[in-house]
Motif scaffolding. Structure first.
Motif, PDB file in Angstrom:
ATOM      1  N   ASN A   1       0.668  -1.261   0.061  1.00  0.00           N
ATOM      2  CA  ASN A   1       0.113  -0.025   0.191  1.00  0.00           C
ATOM      3  C   ASN A   1       0.800   1.279  -0.065  1.00  0.00           C
ATOM      4  OD1 ASN A   1      -1.996   2.132   0.162  1.00  0.00           O
ATOM      5  ND2 ASN A   1      -2.744   1.442   2.214  1.00  0.00           N
ATOM      6  N   PRO A   2       0.939   1.650  -1.096  1.00  0.00           N
ATOM      7  CA  PRO A   2       2.237   2.948  -1.419  1.00  0.00           C
ATOM      8  C   PRO A   2       1.504   4.257  -0.785  1.00  0.00           C
ATOM      9  CG  PRO A   2       1.146   2.373  -3.578  1.00  0.00           C
ATOM     10  CD  PRO A   2       0.792   1.390  -2.391  1.00  0.00           C
ATOM     11  N   SER A   3       0.329   4.083  -0.166  1.00  0.00           N
ATOM     12  CA  SER A   3      -0.365   5.449   0.241  1.00  0.00           C
ATOM     13  C   SER A   3      -0.036   5.592   1.829  1.00  0.00           C
ATOM     14  CB  SER A   3      -1.807   5.556   0.000  1.00  0.00           C
ATOM     15  OG  SER A   3      -2.056   5.404  -1.447  1.00  0.00           O
TER      16      SER A   3
ATOM     17  N   THR B   1       0.189   0.108 -12.454  1.00  0.00           N
ATOM     18  CA  THR B   1       0.870   0.730 -13.320  1.00  0.00           C
ATOM     19  C   THR B   1       1.871  -0.393 -14.243  1.00  0.00           C
ATOM     20  OG1 THR B   1       2.812   0.226 -11.748  1.00  0.00           O
ATOM     21  CG2 THR B   1       1.680   2.315 -11.578  1.00  0.00           C
ATOM     22  N   LEU B   2       2.319  -0.092 -14.897  1.00  0.00           N
ATOM     23  CA  LEU B   2       3.031  -1.030 -16.012  1.00  0.00           C
ATOM     24  C   LEU B   2       3.691  -2.368 -15.277  1.00  0.00           C
ATOM     25  CD1 LEU B   2       5.549   0.568 -18.628  1.00  0.00           C
ATOM     26  CD2 LEU B   2       3.391  -0.663 -19.254  1.00  0.00           C
ATOM     27  N   LEU B   3       4.225  -2.313 -14.151  1.00  0.00           N
ATOM     28  CA  LEU B   3       4.858  -3.218 -13.282  1.00  0.00           C
ATOM     29  C   LEU B   3       3.835  -3.539 -12.376  1.00  0.00           C
ATOM     30  CD1 LEU B   3       8.609  -2.527 -13.561  1.00  0.00           C
ATOM     31  CD2 LEU B   3       7.093  -3.789 -15.072  1.00  0.00           C
ATOM     32  N   ASN B   4       2.690  -3.395 -12.390  1.00  0.00           N
ATOM     33  CA  ASN B   4       1.632  -3.985 -11.366  1.00  0.00           C
ATOM     34  C   ASN B   4       1.821  -3.078  -9.991  1.00  0.00           C
ATOM     35  OD1 ASN B   4      -0.407  -5.493 -11.442  1.00  0.00           O
ATOM     36  ND2 ASN B   4       0.671  -7.390 -10.891  1.00  0.00           N
ATOM     37  N   ARG B   5       2.272  -1.994  -9.988  1.00  0.00           N
ATOM     38  CA  ARG B   5       2.276  -1.557  -8.818  1.00  0.00           C
ATOM     39  C   ARG B   5       0.910  -0.831  -8.601  1.00  0.00           C
ATOM     40  NH1 ARG B   5       6.564   1.042  -6.344  1.00  0.00           N
ATOM     41  NH2 ARG B   5       7.560   0.940  -8.636  1.00  0.00           N
ATOM     42  N   ARG B   6       0.408  -0.976  -7.444  1.00  0.00           N
ATOM     43  CA  ARG B   6      -0.892  -0.944  -7.086  1.00  0.00           C
ATOM     44  C   ARG B   6      -1.330   0.397  -6.078  1.00  0.00           C
ATOM     45  NH1 ARG B   6      -4.728  -5.753  -5.042  1.00  0.00           N
ATOM     46  NH2 ARG B   6      -3.917  -6.676  -6.951  1.00  0.00           N
ATOM     47  N   ARG B   7      -2.269   1.203  -6.561  1.00  0.00           N
ATOM     48  CA  ARG B   7      -2.561   2.457  -5.646  1.00  0.00           C
ATOM     49  C   ARG B   7      -4.155   2.529  -5.450  1.00  0.00           C
ATOM     50  NH1 ARG B   7      -1.230   8.644  -6.677  1.00  0.00           N
ATOM     51  NH2 ARG B   7      -2.024   9.507  -4.532  1.00  0.00           N
ATOM     52  N   TYR B   8      -4.569   2.229  -4.064  1.00  0.00           N
ATOM     53  CA  TYR B   8      -5.709   2.299  -3.693  1.00  0.00           C
ATOM     54  C   TYR B   8      -6.404   3.470  -3.833  1.00  0.00           C
ATOM     55  CZ  TYR B   8      -4.903  -2.587  -2.183  1.00  0.00           C
ATOM     56  OH  TYR B   8      -4.604  -4.023  -2.372  1.00  0.00           O
ATOM     57  N   LEU B   9      -7.746   3.704  -3.991  1.00  0.00           N
ATOM     58  CA  LEU B   9      -8.246   5.205  -4.319  1.00  0.00           C
ATOM     59  C   LEU B   9      -9.750   4.863  -3.429  1.00  0.00           C
ATOM     60  CD1 LEU B   9      -7.708   5.813  -8.106  1.00  0.00           C
ATOM     61  CD2 LEU B   9      -6.391   6.614  -6.123  1.00  0.00           C
ATOM     62  N   PRO B  10      -9.686   5.116  -2.441  1.00  0.00           N
ATOM     63  CA  PRO B  10     -10.732   4.798  -1.442  1.00  0.00           C
ATOM     64  C   PRO B  10     -11.857   5.862  -1.778  1.00  0.00           C
ATOM     65  CG  PRO B  10      -9.043   5.458  -0.035  1.00  0.00           C
ATOM     66  CD  PRO B  10      -8.538   5.233  -1.467  1.00  0.00           C
ATOM     67  N   ASP B  11     -11.428   7.215  -2.150  1.00  0.00           N
ATOM     68  CA  ASP B  11     -12.648   8.006  -2.330  1.00  0.00           C
ATOM     69  C   ASP B  11     -13.115   8.053  -4.159  1.00  0.00           C
ATOM     70  OD1 ASP B  11     -12.287   8.987   0.094  1.00  0.00           O
ATOM     71  OD2 ASP B  11     -10.653  10.761  -0.416  1.00  0.00           O
ATOM     72  N   ILE B  12     -12.723   7.074  -4.610  1.00  0.00           N
ATOM     73  CA  ILE B  12     -13.330   6.958  -5.874  1.00  0.00           C
ATOM     74  C   ILE B  12     -14.859   7.126  -5.837  1.00  0.00           C
ATOM     75  CG2 ILE B  12     -13.279   4.541  -6.376  1.00  0.00           C
ATOM     76  CD1 ILE B  12     -11.977   7.168  -8.789  1.00  0.00           C
TER      77      ILE B  12
ATOM     78  N   PHE C   1     -10.625  14.303  -7.019  1.00  0.00           N
ATOM     79  CA  PHE C   1      -9.446  14.140  -6.589  1.00  0.00           C
ATOM     80  C   PHE C   1      -9.106  12.522  -7.060  1.00  0.00           C
ATOM     81  CE2 PHE C   1      -5.473  13.865  -4.222  1.00  0.00           C
ATOM     82  CZ  PHE C   1      -4.791  15.004  -4.384  1.00  0.00           C
ATOM     83  N   ALA C   2      -9.796  11.626  -6.601  1.00  0.00           N
ATOM     84  CA  ALA C   2      -9.573  10.541  -6.774  1.00  0.00           C
ATOM     85  C   ALA C   2      -9.524  10.084  -8.243  1.00  0.00           C
ATOM     86  CB  ALA C   2     -10.673   9.579  -6.216  1.00  0.00           C
ATOM     87  N   GLU C   3     -10.517  10.924  -9.034  1.00  0.00           N
ATOM     88  CA  GLU C   3     -10.598  10.389 -10.334  1.00  0.00           C
ATOM     89  C   GLU C   3      -9.336  10.958 -11.137  1.00  0.00           C
ATOM     90  OE1 GLU C   3     -15.396  10.700 -10.805  1.00  0.00           O
ATOM     91  OE2 GLU C   3     -14.408  12.331 -11.502  1.00  0.00           O
ATOM     92  N   ARG C   4      -8.779  12.305 -10.789  1.00  0.00           N
ATOM     93  CA  ARG C   4      -7.483  12.443 -11.670  1.00  0.00           C
ATOM     94  C   ARG C   4      -6.133  11.854 -11.113  1.00  0.00           C
ATOM     95  NH1 ARG C   4      -9.946  17.693  -9.983  1.00  0.00           N
ATOM     96  NH2 ARG C   4      -8.290  17.844  -8.256  1.00  0.00           N
ATOM     97  N   THR C   5      -6.301  11.352  -9.643  1.00  0.00           N
ATOM     98  CA  THR C   5      -5.167  10.386  -9.312  1.00  0.00           C
ATOM     99  C   THR C   5      -5.224   8.914 -10.203  1.00  0.00           C
ATOM    100  OG1 THR C   5      -5.417  11.325  -7.117  1.00  0.00           O
ATOM    101  CG2 THR C   5      -4.142   9.190  -7.409  1.00  0.00           C
ATOM    102  N   ALA C   6      -6.616   8.592 -10.490  1.00  0.00           N
ATOM    103  CA  ALA C   6      -6.945   7.451 -11.178  1.00  0.00           C
ATOM    104  C   ALA C   6      -6.131   7.695 -12.603  1.00  0.00           C
ATOM    105  CB  ALA C   6      -8.211   6.919 -11.256  1.00  0.00           C
TER     106      ALA C   6
END
Length: 887
Positions: A414-416, A776-787, A797-802
């Motif tokens: 969880n990189p966040s 991402t390309l190498l499967n890095r994963r970022r959760y977006l709880p606010d999406i 904000f979550a949409e732009r992050t996505a």
DNA sequence: CAATGCTGC
DNA sequence: TCAGAGCAGCATTGG
């Protein structure tokens, strides 16, 4: 000790919490508002009421004995919202952690369970408090039974005993059922008497004490209509009263005494709070008397056992017990944070329950330990591989065989996550309590070094947790398909970064001082000019004082305001520049002032005795997967303006006849976009290596290459930037200072020109909504709880992050991969050249003259082939005698 | 310690 | 209607 019973109406509090709080969710997208509210309430009532026995009663099952009498009972109630239903297990976990009993029984409601116990408690004269948001429970009030009723939010409550009830409603507890019989309860679909609400019901009850007597004397009340209703709905009233009556003889499979509240274990509660990300509650644990362990012997006993052996020259036999196991946990403790300056205070090794503490002096000249360190087959599980490597190598110890980095694992999972200290990870993973460094050492002014023994305890406690975390994380990584990212990218990279940091960048100190002098002269000159123009001397660095001068004294128009006053940002000043010559000078003053304080003074402070700067690359900060650089930040050295760019002259090779080689990816983010959305026009532009901004201008404005003006190109460039950042018309209009309408037209035309880009942006948001994360390309994963948030801001904000993260994050993946590959290849070829810095899309090396040609081609090839995309990657390589000249 | 501003990609 | 460009670190002011 005097008994005190607390009975909590679980469902009632849960609903209350759910609707009282906004739909919060934690970083992995799990809703937690109801659980949070429940926890807040729980901590509060436990603290304030200090019960000795506690039960939380829940409704389980759909039908109860009441349905036999009235099949529409609770008929109109909406189904439990899924956002609430999914939190019920969380509440059970929470209560489990508190060691609080829960109970529900099919066929009965929570009320009935509470009623049964309350009656028993009343009989035995045990002081009892019921916690609920439901007024029905008032019927249970007695000499020893009171009700805490939620008033507002989740933690504001009113206490009702007989007197309070009489004062508020003029009723005795037994009359609550009569009240309910008359007025009904829409939420439970209890009819009552149609047209009779609380007010009328209370009026009726003021005359006769029960429903039965009221309906027996309809004529006693004034109003023809009311009389009719009393006759017509008499049966409904009787039935309603029956439905509202709490059953107090539920056969319970446990006795009162079994509800005794055991000692609440701090680590368990902290672990659940942490996993749910209840930060304020975590902080509260330390202060709360609920968890005090110092003055309570019983809780002392519950503290986890922890033993360790300190290695001395005499007892090195202890080592024989564990050294042949692989992996072992290795933890290195230091006096200060920065590993380039820190001293090692102790080393700990763990395997299962065996913990060894090794003082530095023992470790350094202890053969078996040194050969274990260097043996690549002896696997080491560590927290922060890069740091361990730097610390050991600075003490002259070679180390190999790092098999798992707990810190990097937590980051890729969880990189966040921002709480990545070992103690945080132990909490999050429920592997028992581990004191934080702040707890062990004190924080702020109270911080002090530990004596040998407490130090040994602390560091061996840490190492003891590493293997447990390793096993947890390994499983989670597997489940989320993140093993490759960790083992093949982030961990090898950590090693590369350790080397880069240790090598450091040579600084030409005299050049730095020379620049400092010229900047200082400019600052003084500008300061004088500005104060002359203003007619008074003031602190130009103070936005407050500056805005007084500009907007009050000089009367310049206010373009933008901040929360605290007038904005004096560069964007505002640029608009004001034509109005007064002072503005331009202020901008220039700020620019040079920044150069002097941040880059001249700031860098000077960071030069080590070896004449180099050893920045630290943080690998676990940026949620996109990018690196960051601190102490000092070498990723934001000026380049845009010539004056600042000169700072780059001070970064030079560490040896004569060496050069600086700088290699940067050209338009890597837009190439990634072209790859991801597979837009044929964009792809073709990159395949043909066109100037992408000119190309965009041609496509959007429908003109030939020769007709693209520099204005058109710069607008196209801004749109391209906007696309990468998750565009909005407002953002673009602000950035290039055009009306929002015009910005919207640009964006529309852009999307019309490259329909696949729009499709990609839409898809990535839809995907994020479905999965709760982007990759991402190498499967890095970022959760977006606010999406899926209902607040426009959070959701946008979550949409732009996505939209941005797959692009920026993939760019980070690519250069990281290039770094790992390049480093391997340079080792293999035994090159003397050194990789020094990474600046997001750029790598900086120092290269001896004889390796220049080889490095030029090697670097380009490795960077351009770090991954294979549907468009080529392009790298520009430049060489010079300083970073400035390598352009 | 928060707010503001500026530097980079 | 409202707010509003992605990711960082550092210096300064002023409470």
């Amino acid at each position: 000790m005097l008994k005190k019973l607390m009975l909590i109406d679980g469902n009632s509090i849960l609903y209350r919490a759910f609707f009282a709080l906004p739909l919060l969710s934690n970083s992995t997208g799990v809703h937690t508002n109801a659980a949070y509210g429940f926890a807040m309430m729980l901590v509060k009532v436990l603290e304030e009421e200090k019960p000795t026995h506690v039960l939380v009663a829940f409704d389980i099952g759909k039908t109860t004995f009441r349905h036999k009498d009235y099949e529409s009972y609770k008929g109109k109630r909406d189904k439990t919202p899924s956002e609430l239903a999914e939190q019920i297990p969380l509440v059970y976990e929470l209560l489990e952690a508190f060691s609080i009993q829960t109970y529900g029984q099919a066929g009965f409601e929570a009320d009935d369970i509470i009623g049964t116990l309350a009656v028993e408690a009343e009989r035995e004269q045990v002081s009892t408090v019921i916690v609920s948001g439901d007024k029905d429970l008032f019927q249970l009030i007695g000499d020893h039974v009171t009700v805490l009723h939620t008033r507002k939010g989740v933690t504001e409550m009113d206490r009702y005993d007989e007197a309070a009830l009489r004062e508020r409603y003029g009723l005795a507890p037994s009359q609550i059922v009569d009240l309910k019989g008359l007025m009904g309860d829409p939420s439970d679909n209890i009819p009552g008497i149609a047209g009779v609400g609380e007010k009328t019901a209370l009026k009726l009850l003021a005359k006769f004490p029960t429903v039965e007597e009221i309906i027996a004397h309809p004529d006693a009340f004034s109003g023809k209509k009311l009389q009719e209703k009393l006759r017509e709905f008499a049966d409904d009233a009787i039935l309603s009263k029956k439905l509202a009556t709490i059953h107090t003889e539920v056969p319970l499979p446990f006795s009162f005494d079994e509800l005794e509240l055991r000692d609440i274990q701090k680590d368990k509660v902290a672990s659940v709070f942490s996993r749910l990300e209840f930060r304020t509650l975590i902080d509260r644990i330390d202060k709360s008397p609920l968890f005090s362990s110092s003055d309570n012997e019983e809780t002392e006993v519950l503290v986890e056992e922890h033993e360790y052996v300190q290695i001395t020259p005499e007892n090195q036999g202890e080592w024989e017990k564990i050294f042949h196991y692989s992996p072992l946990a290795l933890q290195i403790e230091t006096d200060i944070d920065n590993p380039h300056h820190a001293g090692i205070t102790g080393i700990a090794l763990s395997h299962k329950d065996d913990n060894l503490f090794v003082p530095l002096e023992v470790a350094k000249d202890w053969g078996p330990f040194q050969s274990w360190l260097q043996d690549n087959q002896q696997k080491k599980v560590v927290y922060d591989l890069k740091r361990c490597k730097i610390l050991l190598e600075r003490e002259g110890m070679k180390v190999a065989g790092f098999s798992f980095d707990v810190l990097l694992a937590a980051y890729v999972l969880n990189p966040s996550e921002t709480k990545l200290e070992l103690s945080d990870l132990a909490l999050q993973q429920s592997i028992g309590y581990l004191p934080s460094d702040d707890e062990a050492y004190g924080k702020g002014a109270k911080k002090r070094p530990l004596a040998l023994e407490p130090l040994a305890v602390h560091v061996t406690k840490k190492s003891a947790k590493l293997l447990a975390l390793y096993h947890r994380y390994e499983e989670q990584l597997e489940k989320n398909d993140l093993t490759k990212l960790l083992y093949e990218l982030e961990m090898p990279l950590a090693s590369v970064l350790a080397d880069m940091e240790m090598i450091g960048v040579k600084v030409d100190k005299s050049k730095l001082e020379e620049l400092g002098i010229t900047f200082k002269e400019k600052i003084e000159r500008l300061e004088k000019e500005i104060t002359d123009l203003a007619g008074t001397s003031f602190n130009i660095n103070s936005p407050k004082q500056l805005s007084e001068i500009l907007f009050e004294k000089l009367g310049l128009p206010v373009i933008k305001k901040t929360k605290t006053g007038y904005s004096t940002g560069a964007d505002v000043l640029e608009k004001l520049a034509p109005q007064h010559e002072i503005v331009e000078k202020i901008l220039h003053y700020r620019q040079v002032g920044k150069l002097y304080s941040t880059y001249i003074e700031g860098l000077k402070k960071e030069i080590s005795p070896d004449g180099k700067i050893h920045t630290r690359f943080n690998q676990t900060i940026a949620a996109t997967g990018r690196l960051s650089s601190t102490e000092p930040n070498l990723q934001n050295i000026p380049i845009r303006l010539e004056e600042g760019r000169q700072i780059r002259q001070v970064f030079v090779p560490s040896q004569d006849d060496w050069s600086i080689l700088a290699a940067d990816y050209s338009q890597v983010e837009l190439r990634i976009l072209a790859h991801l959305c597979r837009d044929p026009i964009l792809q073709k532009a990159f395949l043909e290596d066109r100037d992408i901004h000119t190309q965009t201008a041609m496509d959007v404005f429908a003109v030939e290459a020769e007709e693209v003006s520099s204005l058109m190109r710069s607008k196209a460039k801004a749109v391209n930037f906007g696309i990468v950042y998750g565009i909005s018309a407002f953002g673009l209009s602000q950035n290039i200072n055009i009306p929002q309408k015009e910005a919207k037209e640009f964006i529309d035309r852009y999307f019309a020109t490259y329909p696949n880009v729009r499709q990609f942006m839409d898809d990535v948001v839809v995907d994020a909504r479905k999965q709760g994360y982007v990759t991402t390309l190498l499967n890095r994963r970022r959760y977006l709880p606010d999406i899926n948030a209902s607040q426009f801001n959070a959701r946008s904000f979550a949409e732009r992050t996505a939209m941005n993260t797959p692009i920026q994050g993939s760019a980070a993946d690519i250069i990281k991969n290039a770094m790992v590959n390049l480093s391997r290849e340079m080792d293999k070829r035994k090159l003397k050249s050194k990789m020094l810095l990474q600046v997001h899309d750029e790598l900086i090396f120092e290269v001896p003259a004889e390796e220049l040609e080889e490095m030029k081609s090697l670097v380009r090839v490795q960077m351009e082939n770090a991954v294979q995309l549907s468009v080529p990657l392009k790298v520009d390589v430049n060489i010079g005698k300083s970073w400035y000249e390598a352009k």
